[in-house]
Design a protein around this motif. Structure first.
Motif, PDB file in Angstrom:
ATOM      1  N   PHE A  13       0.889  -1.162   0.000  1.00 19.75           N
ATOM      2  CA  PHE A  13       0.000   0.000   0.000  1.00 19.75           C
ATOM      3  C   PHE A  13       0.928   1.214   0.000  1.00 19.75           C
ATOM      4  CE2 PHE A  13      -2.913  -3.091   2.112  1.00 19.75           C
ATOM      5  CZ  PHE A  13      -3.938  -3.042   1.186  1.00 19.75           C
ATOM      6  N   LEU A  16       4.346   1.078   1.822  1.00 21.35           N
ATOM      7  CA  LEU A  16       4.325   0.029   2.842  1.00 21.35           C
ATOM      8  C   LEU A  16       4.209  -1.357   2.199  1.00 21.35           C
ATOM      9  CD1 LEU A  16       4.100  -0.413   5.968  1.00 21.35           C
ATOM     10  CD2 LEU A  16       1.620  -0.390   5.635  1.00 21.35           C
ATOM     11  N   VAL A  18       3.236  -4.761   2.543  1.00 15.64           N
ATOM     12  CA  VAL A  18       2.369  -5.463   3.494  1.00 15.64           C
ATOM     13  C   VAL A  18       2.523  -6.979   3.382  1.00 15.64           C
ATOM     14  CG1 VAL A  18      -0.031  -5.836   4.151  1.00 15.64           C
ATOM     15  CG2 VAL A  18       0.744  -3.552   3.566  1.00 15.64           C
ATOM     16  N   PRO A  37       0.896 -10.574  15.006  1.00 13.09           N
ATOM     17  CA  PRO A  37       0.497  -9.282  15.563  1.00 13.09           C
ATOM     18  C   PRO A  37      -0.353  -8.471  14.594  1.00 13.09           C
ATOM     19  CG  PRO A  37       2.871  -9.339  15.123  1.00 13.09           C
ATOM     20  CD  PRO A  37       2.353 -10.713  14.880  1.00 13.09           C
ATOM     21  N   SER A  38      -1.048  -7.513  15.143  1.00 16.19           N
ATOM     22  CA  SER A  38      -1.850  -6.592  14.359  1.00 16.19           C
ATOM     23  C   SER A  38      -0.947  -5.873  13.353  1.00 16.19           C
ATOM     24  CB  SER A  38      -2.488  -5.604  15.337  1.00 16.19           C
ATOM     25  OG  SER A  38      -3.207  -4.663  14.634  1.00 16.19           O
ATOM     26  N   GLY A  39      -1.414  -5.763  12.116  1.00 19.20           N
ATOM     27  CA  GLY A  39      -0.645  -5.073  11.088  1.00 19.20           C
ATOM     28  C   GLY A  39       0.343  -5.961  10.352  1.00 19.20           C
ATOM     29  N   SER A  40       0.336  -7.269  10.638  1.00 17.21           N
ATOM     30  CA  SER A  40       1.339  -8.138  10.008  1.00 17.21           C
ATOM     31  C   SER A  40       0.938  -8.583   8.602  1.00 17.21           C
ATOM     32  CB  SER A  40       1.637  -9.350  10.900  1.00 17.21           C
ATOM     33  OG  SER A  40       0.466 -10.051  11.223  1.00 17.21           O
ATOM     34  N   GLY A  41      -0.298  -8.272   8.180  1.00 20.87           N
ATOM     35  CA  GLY A  41      -0.705  -8.601   6.813  1.00 20.87           C
ATOM     36  C   GLY A  41      -1.670  -9.765   6.706  1.00 20.87           C
ATOM     37  N   LYS A  42      -2.184 -10.231   7.833  1.00 21.23           N
ATOM     38  CA  LYS A  42      -3.065 -11.410   7.835  1.00 21.23           C
ATOM     39  C   LYS A  42      -4.350 -11.150   7.039  1.00 21.23           C
ATOM     40  CE  LYS A  42      -3.444 -11.417  12.347  1.00 21.23           C
ATOM     41  NZ  LYS A  42      -2.794 -10.118  12.613  1.00 21.23           N
ATOM     42  N   SER A  43      -4.999 -10.040   7.314  1.00 19.89           N
ATOM     43  CA  SER A  43      -6.247  -9.738   6.599  1.00 19.89           C
ATOM     44  C   SER A  43      -5.984  -9.512   5.118  1.00 19.89           C
ATOM     45  CB  SER A  43      -6.918  -8.489   7.179  1.00 19.89           C
ATOM     46  OG  SER A  43      -7.338  -8.728   8.495  1.00 19.89           O
ATOM     47  N   THR A  44      -4.916  -8.822   4.817  1.00 20.39           N
ATOM     48  CA  THR A  44      -4.591  -8.557   3.410  1.00 20.39           C
ATOM     49  C   THR A  44      -4.386  -9.869   2.660  1.00 20.39           C
ATOM     50  OG1 THR A  44      -3.568  -6.477   4.083  1.00 20.39           O
ATOM     51  CG2 THR A  44      -3.027  -7.296   1.878  1.00 20.39           C
TER      52      THR A  44
HETATM   53  P1  ADP Z   1      -3.511  -7.632  10.082  1.00 26.76           P
HETATM   54  O1  ADP Z   1      -4.780  -8.210   9.555  1.00 26.76           O
HETATM   55  O2  ADP Z   1      -2.435  -8.653  10.313  1.00 26.76           O
HETATM   56  O3  ADP Z   1      -3.735  -6.791  11.295  1.00 26.76           O
HETATM   57  P2  ADP Z   1      -3.614  -6.032   7.697  1.00 26.76           P
HETATM   58  O4  ADP Z   1      -3.477  -6.950   6.544  1.00 26.76           O
HETATM   59  O5  ADP Z   1      -4.973  -5.535   8.012  1.00 26.76           O
HETATM   60  O6  ADP Z   1      -2.922  -6.671   8.965  1.00 26.76           O
HETATM   61  O7  ADP Z   1      -2.727  -4.748   7.462  1.00 26.76           O
HETATM   62  C1  ADP Z   1      -1.344  -4.822   7.175  1.00 26.76           C
HETATM   63  C2  ADP Z   1      -0.806  -3.426   7.006  1.00 26.76           C
HETATM   64  O8  ADP Z   1      -1.376  -2.853   5.845  1.00 26.76           O
HETATM   65  C3  ADP Z   1      -1.157  -2.477   8.147  1.00 26.76           C
HETATM   66  O9  ADP Z   1      -0.047  -1.640   8.368  1.00 26.76           O
HETATM   67  C4  ADP Z   1      -2.333  -1.709   7.608  1.00 26.76           C
HETATM   68  O10 ADP Z   1      -2.388  -0.430   8.193  1.00 26.76           O
HETATM   69  C5  ADP Z   1      -2.014  -1.635   6.131  1.00 26.76           C
HETATM   70  N1  ADP Z   1      -3.212  -1.549   5.303  1.00 26.76           N
HETATM   71  C6  ADP Z   1      -4.200  -2.477   5.230  1.00 26.76           C
HETATM   72  N2  ADP Z   1      -5.144  -2.113   4.334  1.00 26.76           N
HETATM   73  C7  ADP Z   1      -4.753  -0.923   3.823  1.00 26.76           C
HETATM   74  C8  ADP Z   1      -5.287  -0.020   2.845  1.00 26.76           C
HETATM   75  N3  ADP Z   1      -6.422  -0.302   2.204  1.00 26.76           N
HETATM   76  N4  ADP Z   1      -4.586   1.095   2.576  1.00 26.76           N
HETATM   77  C9  ADP Z   1      -3.419   1.366   3.202  1.00 26.76           C
HETATM   78  N5  ADP Z   1      -2.851   0.579   4.131  1.00 26.76           N
HETATM   79  C10 ADP Z   1      -3.498  -0.556   4.444  1.00 26.76           C
END
Ligand code: ADP
Ligand code: MG
Length: 245
Positions: A13, A16, A18, A37-44
């Protein structure tokens, strides 16, 4: 046999990074828990599997077809993503539709199932998640645990070959997580292939066949839950588990 194969997936992103070269496979009938941890890219990572995010490089194969290969997407993306179901932390139910309608809307809109079958299937699934009596209720009349069970039943309507869960119990009061985890445990017993992002280490240890630990866009360690959660090899995994447990 591998159902989903993720190879060197990259996603940024802006500046960053991810997902940095993430590779792993999900076998048919396997339950994989993703922790980190939060922000590690799991949801992405999960969102990329069903094309809610577009990756910048790498490949995602589903069975014998490529959703994306070396960064190039297939022409028939929907045909592939339709084979998967996803359950979100915030349920994502349609507030203006009742429970039964929430289950039936997608199959009705997409004409992918005979109408007569749709009603039968939704009733069957509501029974499976213990919500038959709530068929005509609206989401705002339900507890968080009930909403999430509706979301799971909805995800099952199209007979997905794999179910993806993104922190399905993180928005729930502790006393409601059990009923959702029970439904997930039952699905695992029925050999549903599942990828579950979770902070529920007990569930991961008990139900997952494999645990994947992610940190800063990378898979740091993966393996048998009893190994990764109890005797982690990597310092980053040890530090994370120490903070979590
Ligand atoms: P997790 O699910 O492990 O907490 P995410 O996949 O949600 O992690 O996010 C990974 C990183 O990508 C975080 O730093 C988050 O802020 C960033 N991020 C996620 N989605 C977006 C987006 N649409 N635009 C910019 N940054 C994003
Ligand atoms: Mg997340």
């Amino acid at each position: 046999m591998s159902l989903v194969s993720i190879k060197q997936v990259k996603k940024s992103f802006g500046p960053l990074d991810v997902l940095k070269n993430v590779s792993f496979d999900v076998n048919k009938n396997e339950v994989v828990a993703i922790i980190g941890p939060s922000g590690s890219g799991k949801s992405t990572l999960l969102r990329s599997l069903i094309y809610l995010e577009e990756i910048d490089g790498g490949s995602i194969l589903f069975g014998d077809v490529a959703l994306v290969e070396d960064g190039k997407y297939a022409a028939n993306i929907k045909n592939i993503t339709n084979r998967m179901g996803m359950v979100f932390q915030q349920f994502n139910l349609f507030p203006h539709l009742n429970v039964k309608e929430n289950l039936e809307i997608a199959p009705k809109m997409t004409n992918r199932m005979p109408v007569a079958e749709i009603g039968k299937k939704s009733e069957e699934l509501l029974e499976k998640v213990g919500l038959t009596q709530w068929a005509n209720s609206y989401p705002n009349q339900l507890s968080g645990g009930q909403k999430q069970r509706v979301a799971i039943a909805r995800a099952l309507m199209m007979n997905p070959e794999i179910l993806l869960f993104d922190e399905p119990t993180s928005a729930l009061d502790p006393e409601l997580t059990g009923e959702v985890l029970k439904v997930m445990r039952d699905l695992a017993k029925e050999d549903m292939t599942m990828v579950v992002v979770t902070h529920e280490m007990g569930f991961a240890k008990e139900v997952a066949d494999r645990v994947v630990f992610m940190d800063q866009g990378e898979i740091v360690e993966e393996g048998d839950p009893a190994e990764v959660l109890v005797n982690p090899k990597q310092e980053r995994t040890k530090a994370f588990l120490k903070r979590t447990l």
